[in-house]
Motif scaffolding. Structure first.
Motif, PDB file in Angstrom:
ATOM      1  N   PRO A   1       1.011  -2.179  -0.412  1.00  0.00           N
ATOM      2  CA  PRO A   1       0.232  -0.100   0.013  1.00  0.00           C
ATOM      3  C   PRO A   1       0.600   1.376   0.502  1.00  0.00           C
ATOM      4  O   PRO A   1       1.902   1.377   0.393  1.00  0.00           O
ATOM      5  CB  PRO A   1      -0.445  -0.267   0.973  1.00  0.00           C
TER       6      PRO A   1
ATOM      7  N   LEU B   1       1.465   5.242   0.279  1.00  0.00           N
ATOM      8  CA  LEU B   1       0.362   6.816   0.603  1.00  0.00           C
ATOM      9  C   LEU B   1       0.420   7.876  -0.622  1.00  0.00           C
ATOM     10  O   LEU B   1       1.476   7.388  -1.367  1.00  0.00           O
ATOM     11  CB  LEU B   1       0.260   7.452   1.237  1.00  0.00           C
TER      12      LEU B   1
ATOM     13  N   ARG C   1      -5.870   8.782  -3.301  1.00  0.00           N
ATOM     14  CA  ARG C   1      -5.166   8.209  -2.024  1.00  0.00           C
ATOM     15  C   ARG C   1      -4.235   7.962  -1.625  1.00  0.00           C
ATOM     16  O   ARG C   1      -2.872   7.625  -0.556  1.00  0.00           O
ATOM     17  CB  ARG C   1      -5.511   9.732  -0.762  1.00  0.00           C
ATOM     18  N   ARG C   2      -4.428   6.537  -1.497  1.00  0.00           N
ATOM     19  CA  ARG C   2      -3.943   5.660  -1.472  1.00  0.00           C
ATOM     20  C   ARG C   2      -4.210   4.069  -2.586  1.00  0.00           C
ATOM     21  O   ARG C   2      -4.687   3.605  -3.101  1.00  0.00           O
ATOM     22  CB  ARG C   2      -4.246   4.737  -0.088  1.00  0.00           C
TER      23      ARG C   2
ATOM     24  N   GLU D   1       4.636   1.623   6.014  1.00  0.00           N
ATOM     25  CA  GLU D   1       4.137   2.880   5.644  1.00  0.00           C
ATOM     26  C   GLU D   1       5.045   3.285   4.672  1.00  0.00           C
ATOM     27  O   GLU D   1       6.129   4.143   5.234  1.00  0.00           O
ATOM     28  CB  GLU D   1       4.056   3.437   7.316  1.00  0.00           C
TER      29      GLU D   1
ATOM     30  N   ALA E   1       5.015   6.191   1.627  1.00  0.00           N
ATOM     31  CA  ALA E   1       4.904   7.305   0.335  1.00  0.00           C
ATOM     32  C   ALA E   1       5.442   7.742  -0.528  1.00  0.00           C
ATOM     33  O   ALA E   1       7.304   7.593  -0.139  1.00  0.00           O
ATOM     34  CB  ALA E   1       4.793   8.654   1.481  1.00  0.00           C
TER      35      ALA E   1
END
Lengths: 80, 165, 165, 80
Positions: D4, D6, D18-19, D70, D72
């Motif tokens: 995933p 971001l 946005r994801r 996480e 991005a």
């Protein structure tokens, strides 16, 4: 003639007044005024070249002083 | 006794609210007795063309040259100090085109933590705004006839002489 | 649709009111949605040992690259932006001993004239305070994940890409 | 596996979300993830070396990505 001189802060303390009248010969330059002030009571506080303002602008020691000029002899500034 | 001289009308005239944001800004400079209103001073340089505002605030601190300070008397040769502040602001405006400057220096007896000087400079860009405040505080300390007498914990009070540091 | 992420608790903890003015100051850094309260931010660096406070305020201006701007949307990767602001503040505190720093960056839609960023640095002396704000704004512009989308008079909106300048 | 990612600002506009979930082989480095993103709709906006954050800290293209990180992918920053 006699020149009224404004004094502030440590100079006002030393000369014991916020305004003094200093007798000088005419014509007179800033250096002559300072020489005359050195022999007054309190005059020992003046450094070799004190700051002088004439009519609220800085001048050097050779600048002439005329009757009616606003003269201030100014201690080392410490604003800010 | 050397009470501070009273402060009256600022020597320089503030700019009128102009419909043209690009009009040159008349610098504002004043000697004041009341606490300096920083947001009000900032508002004097705000403009739709300003993207950066730099402020310098000088405050009374509790220690100087190793001595505990409880307060400071600021005294000014008021009319000349205001004129000289205005000259310094205008010189900055000449050297840094587009700069908007507002300065207040307070006189009287200040407690620890109170602001003695606030310089605000606004510009479209960051670097000129920051350069202006830096330049102005340095020149101000050389040229503006203002003095300070520190109060020490001992009860003594002495006029500060920066030429002896 | 790219609405700004919401701002919550600041990532760094503000300093508790300390009886020792010499205690190190925990930098404060936050991403906020409300207008930045500049006096409140200044109060975070005030201390009896502070003699100089430098502020940098970034504001939205009405012109960028020759285009008339009517407003800016600021968007942040909120938790990382707050962490990164805090890291930058702590780096400044390490490089400039005795510095006290407070930073807020606003997100959301701002009108012309509103402040997007305020950096406050307090120090016993002038030069370190001014160096800190300058250093922080420069590093912030390189490292903090925040973006802006300008609104033009034409109605168009574009994300600003500083790498294309 | 599927990572995933971001997205923000212009990248969120380009990818339309946005994801996004990006399929990659395991093990996977940042550069592999970026290569996989380039062939997705919107991937043309990515510059040669896009900014990447892992667990809210900047990383370089050789950094490995683990499940649960996480991630991005970040457009040119424009704060201040």
């Amino acid at each position: 003639m006699s020149i009224p001189v404004l004094l502030f802060a440590s100079y006002a303390d030393a000369f014991g007044a916020r305004r003094i009248d200093v007798p000088v010969d005419s014509p007179c330059a800033v250096a002559d005024l300072i020489s005359a002030m050195r022999v007054l009571p309190g005059g020992h506080v003046l450094p070799k070249e004190p700051l002088v303002a004439l009519n609220q602008a800085w001048v050097t020691s050779s600048h002439p002083i005329s009757a009616g000029d606003e003269v201030a002899v100014i201690p080392p500034v410490a604003g800010g | 006794m050397t009470a501070p001289m009273t402060a009256h009308t600022p020597a320089t005239v503030e700019t009128a609210g102009s419909p043209q944001p690009e009009a040159p800004h008349a610098p504002y400079a004043a000697i004041v007795e009341a606490p300096i209103d920083i947001p009000a001073l900032m508002a004097r340089v705000e403009s739709s063309g300003v993207g950066a505002i730099s402020l310098f605030v000088g405050t009374v601190r509790d220690l100087n040259d190793g001595q505990a300070v409880t307060g400071i008397d600021y005294e000014a040769y008021q009319p000349m100090a205001e004129l000289e502040l205005g000259r310094i602001a205008r010189e900055a405006a000449t050297e840094i085109p587009g700069i908007r400057v507002a300065i207040e220096h307070r006189v009287g007896t200040l407690r620890v933590g109170e602001a003695s000087i606030v310089i605000v400079a606004g510009h479209a860009r960051r670097a000129p705004a920051m350069a202006a405040t830096q330049r102005i505080i340095e020149v101000l300390k050389q040229r503006v006839p203002i003095w300070k007498r520190e109060h020490y914990v001992s009860g003594e009070r002495h006029w500060v002489d920066p030429t002896r540091c």
